[in-house]
Design a protein around this motif. Structure first.
Motif: not given
Length: 261
Positions: A192-219
């Motif tokens: 855990x962090x020792x300061x007053x602010x919560x510790x942010x670890x990283x960018x955990x997720x990015x949303x990607x809007x696509x035309x064809x989800x299964x095609x993007x998954x395959x790529x």
């Protein structure tokens, strides 16, 4: 992104996903790709980490289910009002901001959000920031003093799907970006962090809007060896691991927990 021939049949798609799940990338991988459409410009950089030894040889591979190895190092987006965006991340979320020759970088744990001035766009971006499960209640109180939190079923605390084992807080950032603090059980042992602010670890997720989800998954599976996480349908798929997920959705899908974005 340069594409090779994409799998066309269900069998080919499943074979590409199985290749990714087995982690047949036996050397360090740095993969970058970009997307441009009416929802704006976004650039991602993801990195695979060394996972384990096999017969004395280090193996480098992207994650299988339950293993956190994919890291989102950098996300670059455009904003129409750079000064306002910088003010939000610096003064509201109290994150370090560094000015660059082309814009500004927000330091988000081990990740960076690079922002440059650009034209407005339709639709929204989505980013989730990882926080510690041990700090979730403190982060909730801290964040609620700074922003208006979304609710689902009357609660600001929104649990993830059973397989994700997570809890989230959602709120709006600059220019309607849907931001999220997410605490995953996989990070329980992180200090855990020792300061007053919560510790942010990283960018955990990015949303990607696509035309064809299964095609993007395959790529993503075939060209970058990124496996499915737990979800995959024609409208929604999660790719990567606990430390780094690409949330691939049909671009017309309304982003939960909003009702219209």
């Amino acid at each position: 992104m340069v594409r090779t021939r994409r799998p066309q049949t269900t069998t080919e798609i499943e074979a590409a996903q199985e290749t990714a799940r087995r982690g047949k990338c036996l050397q360090p991988i740095n993969a970058s790709f970009c997307r441009t459409n009416q929802t704006g410009f976004i650039w991602l950089e993801v990195t695979a980490q060394e996972s384990s030894n096999f017969n004395g040889m280090p193996q480098y591979r992207f994650p299988t289910k339950g293993i956190s190895q994919m890291k989102i190092r950098n996300v670059s987006i455009t904003v129409s009002d750079l000064a306002m965006a910088v003010q939000f991340y610096r003064d509201t979320l109290l994150l370090p901001v560094e000015w660059t020759p082309v814009g500004a970088d927000v330091v988000i744990g081990s990740s960076r959000l690079s922002m440059a001035a650009g034209d407005g766009f339709d639709g929204v971006h989505h980013l989730a920031f990882g926080i510690l499960p041990s700090e979730f209640e403190r982060a909730h109180e801290w964040l609620a003093r700074r922003v208006s939190l979304f609710q689902a079923d009357g609660s600001e605390i929104i649990p993830g799907p059973d397989d994700w084992n997570s809890r989230s807080l959602y709120f709006l950032g600059p220019e309607g970006i849907i931001l999220e603090f997410i605490a995953r059980a996989a990070d329980t042992c992180t200090d855990s962090s020792k300061g007053d602010n919560p510790r942010i670890l990283s960018i955990s997720e990015v949303g990607l809007g696509v035309e064809d989800v299964l095609d993007a998954v395959a790529t993503l599976s075939e060209e970058l060896a990124i496996p499915n996480f737990y979800d995959c349908s024609s409208t929604f798929a999660s790719m990567g691991g606990h430390d780094g997920l690409l949330i691939v959705v049909h671009r017309e899908r309304v982003w939960f927990p909003t009702e219209s974005s």
